[in-house]
Scaffold this active site. Structure first.
Site, PDB file in Angstrom:
ATOM      1  N   TYR A   1     -10.387  18.106  -1.012  1.00  0.00           N
ATOM      2  CA  TYR A   1      -9.501  17.422  -0.069  1.00  0.00           C
ATOM      3  C   TYR A   1      -9.052  18.350   1.055  1.00  0.00           C
ATOM      4  O   TYR A   1      -9.044  17.961   2.232  1.00  0.00           O
ATOM      5  CB  TYR A   1      -8.265  16.848  -0.784  1.00  0.00           C
ATOM      6  CG  TYR A   1      -7.455  15.991   0.168  1.00  0.00           C
ATOM      7  CD1 TYR A   1      -7.722  14.633   0.298  1.00  0.00           C
ATOM      8  CD2 TYR A   1      -6.484  16.551   0.993  1.00  0.00           C
ATOM      9  CE1 TYR A   1      -7.030  13.857   1.199  1.00  0.00           C
ATOM     10  CE2 TYR A   1      -5.782  15.778   1.901  1.00  0.00           C
ATOM     11  CZ  TYR A   1      -6.054  14.432   2.002  1.00  0.00           C
ATOM     12  OH  TYR A   1      -5.376  13.656   2.911  1.00  0.00           O
TER      13      TYR A   1
ATOM     14  N   PHE B   1     -16.045   7.667  30.553  1.00  0.00           N
ATOM     15  CA  PHE B   1     -16.869   6.855  29.656  1.00  0.00           C
ATOM     16  C   PHE B   1     -16.073   5.603  29.273  1.00  0.00           C
ATOM     17  O   PHE B   1     -14.857   5.587  29.391  1.00  0.00           O
ATOM     18  CB  PHE B   1     -17.206   7.710  28.421  1.00  0.00           C
ATOM     19  CG  PHE B   1     -18.004   6.992  27.376  1.00  0.00           C
ATOM     20  CD1 PHE B   1     -19.322   6.637  27.626  1.00  0.00           C
ATOM     21  CD2 PHE B   1     -17.440   6.678  26.153  1.00  0.00           C
ATOM     22  CE1 PHE B   1     -20.053   5.970  26.652  1.00  0.00           C
ATOM     23  CE2 PHE B   1     -18.177   6.018  25.178  1.00  0.00           C
ATOM     24  CZ  PHE B   1     -19.479   5.664  25.423  1.00  0.00           C
ATOM     25  N   ASP B   2     -16.744   4.543  28.801  1.00  0.00           N
ATOM     26  CA  ASP B   2     -16.023   3.271  28.600  1.00  0.00           C
ATOM     27  C   ASP B   2     -14.860   3.368  27.611  1.00  0.00           C
ATOM     28  O   ASP B   2     -13.758   2.912  27.894  1.00  0.00           O
ATOM     29  CB  ASP B   2     -16.981   2.108  28.265  1.00  0.00           C
ATOM     30  CG  ASP B   2     -17.851   2.347  27.045  1.00  0.00           C
ATOM     31  OD1 ASP B   2     -17.665   3.355  26.356  1.00  0.00           O
ATOM     32  OD2 ASP B   2     -18.725   1.497  26.765  1.00  0.00           O
TER      33      ASP B   2
ATOM     34  N   ASP C   1     -15.000  16.280  28.510  1.00  0.00           N
ATOM     35  CA  ASP C   1     -15.520  15.271  27.592  1.00  0.00           C
ATOM     36  C   ASP C   1     -16.989  15.662  27.426  1.00  0.00           C
ATOM     37  O   ASP C   1     -17.835  15.338  28.255  1.00  0.00           O
ATOM     38  CB  ASP C   1     -15.358  13.876  28.212  1.00  0.00           C
ATOM     39  CG  ASP C   1     -15.937  12.786  27.314  1.00  0.00           C
ATOM     40  OD1 ASP C   1     -16.519  13.109  26.267  1.00  0.00           O
ATOM     41  OD2 ASP C   1     -15.805  11.597  27.681  1.00  0.00           O
TER      42      ASP C   1
ATOM     43  N   ALA D   1     -19.672  15.355  25.218  1.00  0.00           N
ATOM     44  CA  ALA D   1     -20.593  14.768  24.224  1.00  0.00           C
ATOM     45  C   ALA D   1     -22.004  15.349  24.351  1.00  0.00           C
ATOM     46  O   ALA D   1     -22.703  15.492  23.358  1.00  0.00           O
ATOM     47  CB  ALA D   1     -20.636  13.251  24.389  1.00  0.00           C
TER      48      ALA D   1
ATOM     49  N   LYS E   1     -23.772  12.653  19.466  1.00  0.00           N
ATOM     50  CA  LYS E   1     -24.877  12.914  20.398  1.00  0.00           C
ATOM     51  C   LYS E   1     -25.416  14.318  20.113  1.00  0.00           C
ATOM     52  O   LYS E   1     -26.277  14.472  19.255  1.00  0.00           O
ATOM     53  CB  LYS E   1     -24.396  12.779  21.843  1.00  0.00           C
ATOM     54  CG  LYS E   1     -24.117  11.345  22.265  1.00  0.00           C
ATOM     55  CD  LYS E   1     -22.754  10.866  21.888  1.00  0.00           C
ATOM     56  CE  LYS E   1     -22.411   9.535  22.536  1.00  0.00           C
ATOM     57  NZ  LYS E   1     -20.982   9.288  22.570  1.00  0.00           N
TER      58      LYS E   1
ATOM     59  N   HIS F   1     -18.357  -5.741  27.456  1.00  0.00           N
ATOM     60  CA  HIS F   1     -19.796  -5.773  27.178  1.00  0.00           C
ATOM     61  C   HIS F   1     -20.132  -5.817  25.694  1.00  0.00           C
ATOM     62  O   HIS F   1     -21.175  -6.312  25.312  1.00  0.00           O
ATOM     63  CB  HIS F   1     -20.495  -4.596  27.847  1.00  0.00           C
ATOM     64  CG  HIS F   1     -19.862  -3.271  27.560  1.00  0.00           C
ATOM     65  ND1 HIS F   1     -18.593  -2.958  27.989  1.00  0.00           N
ATOM     66  CD2 HIS F   1     -20.296  -2.208  26.861  1.00  0.00           C
ATOM     67  CE1 HIS F   1     -18.285  -1.741  27.586  1.00  0.00           C
ATOM     68  NE2 HIS F   1     -19.306  -1.267  26.888  1.00  0.00           N
TER      69      HIS F   1
HETATM   70  C1  PLP Z   1     -20.034   8.545  23.088  1.00  0.00           C
HETATM   71  C2  PLP Z   1     -19.085   9.064  24.062  1.00  0.00           C
HETATM   72  C3  PLP Z   1     -17.701   9.035  23.835  1.00  0.00           C
HETATM   73  C4  PLP Z   1     -17.078   8.352  22.638  1.00  0.00           C
HETATM   74  O1  PLP Z   1     -17.504   8.902  21.457  1.00  0.00           O
HETATM   75  P1  PLP Z   1     -17.743   8.053  20.125  1.00  0.00           P
HETATM   76  O2  PLP Z   1     -18.227   9.083  19.171  1.00  0.00           O
HETATM   77  O3  PLP Z   1     -18.747   6.989  20.427  1.00  0.00           O
HETATM   78  O4  PLP Z   1     -16.427   7.483  19.735  1.00  0.00           O
HETATM   79  C5  PLP Z   1     -16.878   9.592  24.794  1.00  0.00           C
HETATM   80  N1  PLP Z   1     -17.367  10.140  25.907  1.00  0.00           N
HETATM   81  C6  PLP Z   1     -18.686  10.197  26.155  1.00  0.00           C
HETATM   82  C7  PLP Z   1     -19.179  10.829  27.408  1.00  0.00           C
HETATM   83  C8  PLP Z   1     -19.590   9.646  25.253  1.00  0.00           C
HETATM   84  O5  PLP Z   1     -20.892   9.672  25.535  1.00  0.00           O
END
Ligand code: PLP
Length: 465
Positions: free
Chosen positions: A73, A125-126, A216, A218, A259, A451
């Site tokens: 844990y 990002f969305d 951000d 990813a 990613k 979407h």
């Molecule tokens: C995928 C993504 C996110 C959100 O991450 P999740 O793991 O899908 O919650 C945020 N910013 C960017 C640029 C992304 O590609």
């Protein structure tokens, strides 16, 4: 002899079958899905290019590590491996694990942003945009001017517009800016990379105006690869060195590891500030899990720690970039334009140009995506007026998006070049007779992140639903 093709630095050990449906089955499946590919079942799809998120193949080394994952844990061995890997990579003192990127966004924004403040980005990002709004703040995108020319081969179309950022910071709304967030690579804008020069200039502006600067990140490894290829000062740097330098420029990061973590799930927050770390950690423990697992299992932490090493292998990044570029070339040769230059994790088809017989209100990007499914069982995502446009209460488009694009996302280590030849062939067939592609209209739609849950019908079928 021509230069030999660039080989991926791996071979395939475990495979899974992919479904092949008849055209009639696909037609029925899409109608039942309300013409929204997000509603299709995965076993109705032959080549799934909907997302590169969590869809990559893991390696034998990752699965071997997962088998010895420590599920204690608190203070699990797997946590220390994960944390060590990320401290080395980012050089941030504080690492908080989260189950995926958006959980990190929510935790960061609730701790850092106040209602009425502005979060400014090259492009949100969305889910990032949605999480900024959910804390009552405003999300402002300031993409660089080159981004508006889809055909331009400018190397860093993911950059932020530095003049516009400075104007915002020095202008009447400057005091409202609570965060500057740079998305690398710029997923919302054609998978375009951000240069180190741009990140450095953002860092300098943020220092001068005492604003927090976050990444951000990813696709930190893919951005690093493109920097090494396109920014002369970094030609001799390894992808790892470039990635570490980018993290160093910022005050912290929010990262989806679905990613470039080469895993199905995971994310983290990287932080410098002790006070912010304490606030985020309290929120994490209350909502995600204890600070040594954050909603992840020990085996996930192990896969991620190993994946973070594999993703920075220059041979892997070179082969992945070459494979995407090859698909782009085949698609362009077939007469379909893509956002230039080709990025790594996705290609963006210019559906507006291919389907001039459809108005933005008939959603040409969505129409092309549907046609790719109907003709070839290929799933992808619209990035045009359906996703970004403004609609009235009757779900009619009132403000079109600037472009009508379709994103073909490329899962990591999953499809071979033969799958991509198939995708290009299906597209080439559509490009020979584009007038046969029908438009669509919205039947029902949720208010936020439209979407994902929107339902549509062919525009010429007026009486259904
Ligand atoms: C995928 C993504 C996110 C959100 O991450 P999740 O793991 O899908 O919650 C945020 N910013 C960017 C640029 C992304 O590609």
């Amino acid at each position: 002899m021509d230069a030999p093709p660039i080989l991926p630095p791996y071979r395939i050990k475990v495979v899974e079958p992919i479904p092949f449906l008849t055209a009639e089955d696909r037609r029925r499946a899409l109608a039942e899905a309300g013409y929204n590919p997000f509603n299709l079942r995965a076993d109705q799809i032959t080549v799934d290019l909907l997302s590169d998120s969590g869809t990559g193949a893991t390696s034998a080394a990752q699965e071997a590590a997962a088998a010895v994952g420590d599920e204690s844990y608190a203070g699990a061995r797997s946590w220390f491996r994960f944390c060590h890997e990320l401290r080395e990579l980012t050089e941030y003192p504080h690492i908080l694990p989260v189950h995926q990127g958006r959980a990190g966004e929510r935790i960061l924004f609730t701790s850092l942003l106040k209602p009425g403040q502005i979060c400014v980005s090259n492009t949100h990002f969305d889910t990032t945009h949605a999480n900024v709004k959910l804390v009552g703040a405003e999300a402002v995108d300031l993409p660089c001017p080159e981004a508006a020319d889809l055909d331009s081969h400018a190397p860093f179309k993911g950059n932020i517009d530095l003049d516009a950022l400075e104007k915002l910071l020095t202008g009447p709304d400057g005091h409202r800016v609570g965060l500057v967030l740079m998305t690398i690579t710029n997923n919302g804008l054609g998978a375009q990379p951000v240069s180190m020069a741009n990140l450095t200039a953002v860092r300098d502006l943020c220092r001068r105006h005492e604003k927090p600067f976050f990444l951000d990140a990813a696709r930190f490894a893919e951005n690093a690869w493109l920097v090494g290829q396109r920014e002369p000062e970094y030609r001799d740097w390894t992808p790892r060195e470039i990635a570490t330098r980018a993290f160093q420029l910022a005050d912290g990061c929010v990262v989806s590891l679905k990613k470039d973590g080469l895993s199905a799930i995971g994310g983290f927050l990287g932080l410098r500030d002790d006070g912010l770390h304490a606030a985020c950690e309290a929120n994490l423990i209350a909502t995600e899990g204890f600070s040594t697992y954050g909603g992840l299992a020990g085996h996930d932490l192990e896969r991620l720690a190993q994946g973070l090493r594999e993703v920075l292998d220059p041979a892997y990044l070179r082969a992945r970039a070459a494979s995407t570029a090859r698909l782009a070339q085949m698609i362009n040769d077939a007469g379909v334009d893509t956002v230039q230059p080709a990025g790594i994790h996705a290609l963006y088809l210019n559906a507006g140009r291919l389907l001039p017989h459809l108005s933005p209100g008939e959603f040409p990007g969505h129409a092309l995506g549907c046609q790719l499914y109907l003709d070839g069982g290929i799933r992808c995502a619209e990035l045009g007026s359906l996703y970004l446009g403004g609609m009235n209460d009757e779900h009619r488009l009132v403000t079109p998006a600037p472009f009508e694009l379709v994103r073909l996302a490329i899962p990591r280590r999953v499809y071979t070049d033969t799958h991509f030849e198939y995708v290009a062939a299906v597209l080439a067939d559509i490009a020979k007779n584009p007038e046969r592609v029908r438009g669509y209209r919205v039947v029902s739609s949720p208010p936020l992140l439209r979407h994902f849950k929107v339902r549509l019908a062919p525009a010429d079928e007026k009486d259904v639903e």
